[in-house]
Design an enzyme around this catalytic site. Structure first.
Site, PDB file in Angstrom:
ATOM      1  N   PRO A   1       0.896  -1.113  -0.034  1.00  0.00           N
ATOM      2  CA  PRO A   1       0.033  -0.093   0.047  1.00  0.00           C
ATOM      3  C   PRO A   1       0.824   1.244  -0.074  1.00  0.00           C
ATOM      4  O   PRO A   1       2.001   1.461   0.556  1.00  0.00           O
ATOM      5  CB  PRO A   1      -0.771  -0.234   1.256  1.00  0.00           C
ATOM      6  N   GLU A   2       0.393   2.380  -0.563  1.00  0.00           N
ATOM      7  CA  GLU A   2       1.074   3.408  -0.865  1.00  0.00           C
ATOM      8  C   GLU A   2       0.499   4.488   0.398  1.00  0.00           C
ATOM      9  O   GLU A   2      -0.484   4.242   1.056  1.00  0.00           O
ATOM     10  CB  GLU A   2       1.099   4.009  -2.137  1.00  0.00           C
TER      11      GLU A   2
ATOM     12  N   LYS B   1       4.137   4.971   5.514  1.00  0.00           N
ATOM     13  CA  LYS B   1       3.237   3.600   5.364  1.00  0.00           C
ATOM     14  C   LYS B   1       2.908   3.125   6.812  1.00  0.00           C
ATOM     15  O   LYS B   1       2.487   1.942   6.804  1.00  0.00           O
ATOM     16  CB  LYS B   1       3.978   2.864   4.328  1.00  0.00           C
TER      17      LYS B   1
ATOM     18  N   ASN C   1       5.617   1.929  -5.471  1.00  0.00           N
ATOM     19  CA  ASN C   1       5.768   1.596  -6.659  1.00  0.00           C
ATOM     20  C   ASN C   1       5.001   2.347  -7.821  1.00  0.00           C
ATOM     21  O   ASN C   1       5.544   2.768  -8.960  1.00  0.00           O
ATOM     22  CB  ASN C   1       5.916   0.087  -7.119  1.00  0.00           C
TER      23      ASN C   1
ATOM     24  N   ARG D   1      10.708  -4.837  -8.603  1.00  0.00           N
ATOM     25  CA  ARG D   1       9.499  -4.262  -8.567  1.00  0.00           C
ATOM     26  C   ARG D   1       9.221  -4.022  -9.953  1.00  0.00           C
ATOM     27  O   ARG D   1      10.088  -3.416 -10.937  1.00  0.00           O
ATOM     28  CB  ARG D   1       9.049  -3.011  -7.931  1.00  0.00           C
TER      29      ARG D   1
END
Length: 274
Positions: free
Chosen positions: A2-3, A51, A165, A251
């Site tokens: 999660p961002e 985060k 990402n 990623r």
């Protein structure tokens, strides 16, 4: 993972559900804190930090959690079936008279003194969605290692906290540089990096509401919400060139070879057919 905008929404839901109410149920299902009991303590607030999630309780205690790749907090009404996953994935249960918050698959869950929070979040750079946000400081942090690829530097939470990402790829697109471009090789990095940091903050802030799908383009139309992320083998929304994909630090990373200049590895994957 999660961002920052997703974590901010999770904190908002938990704060609305728990803040100002005494806990009637407390169950921390991790060995180190299995005997800890928060029952009777009032939740003071639930605050996001990058985060990380910090749930603070009276008596000077903080429950620190991090969602990483698969973790999630769900809020349920009395009698509502818990639907976040099987019971064996539950790591925390915090209940009040009228709501229950259940944490699933939380890879980080620890109870600490509120006065010791800096031990778990003190290493973070300025939070893009927090009161300490400072684009100049974030830019200076990014420039500390001018040889580092821009995408890696943006993901380093010690530089600025909250980018994941998706926003990494989108922010690189906005400054027209590939994620593999060394930070110091950006055109006029002293001017470009503060603009990049400010643009990333605007993107996250625009997506903290409960409006559904994340958008960095300003469009909510399906397939047009993101400039490059997840668009491998599809046309760039700006110039029509095929968007490419390659891993960076394990990623998936996306870029437009026409809109973005700088070094890049050979793209991976093929267009799916059928």
């Amino acid at each position: 993972m999660p961002e920052g905008d997703s974590v901010h929404r999770a904190a908002s839901r938990l704060h609305s559900a728990l803040a100002g109410k005494p806990l009637t149920l407390s169950d921390l299902r991790v060995p180190r804190f299995a005997l800890a009991d928060l029952t009777g303590r009032t939740t003071l607030d639930v605050t996001p930090r990058g985060k990380h999630l910090l749930a603070r309780f009276e008596g000077g205690l903080t429950l620190h959690s991090h969602l990483r790749m698969d973790g999630a907090w769900h809020v349920f009404a009395p009698g509502e079936k818990w639907r976040g996953g099987p019971d064996y994935e539950i790591r925390a249960v915090l209940g009040t008279a009228d709501t229950t918050a259940v944490g699933y698959r939380l890879p980080v869950l620890e109870l600490l003194r509120t006065a010791e929070e800096e031990r778990v979040v003190g290493h973070l750079g300025p939070d893009l969605l927090g009161p300490d946000w400072d684009p100049a400081r974030a830019a200076a942090n990014l420039l500390r290692d001018p040889d580092r690829p821009l995408g890696e530097a943006l993901l380093d939470q010690r530089n600025l906290a909250g980018i994941g990402n998706i926003y990494k790829s989108e922010a690189c697109f906005l400054v027209q540089a590939t994620p593999w471009t060394p930070v110091g090789d950006l055109p006029d990095p002293e001017a470009t990096l503060p603009r990049l940091a400010a643009a990333a903050q605007r993107l996250l802030a625009a997506n903290i509401g409960e409006h559904g799908r994340r958008s960095t383009t300003g469009s909510r139309l399906p397939g047009r919400e993101l400039f490059v992320y997840g668009r491998a083998h599809r046309p760039c929304l700006r110039c029509g060139t095929t968007v490419l994909e390659a891993p960076q630090d394990d990623r998936p990373t996306y870029w437009c070879p026409r809109c973005q200049s700088g070094p890049a590895p050979a793209p991976t994957g093929r267009r799916r057919t059928g």
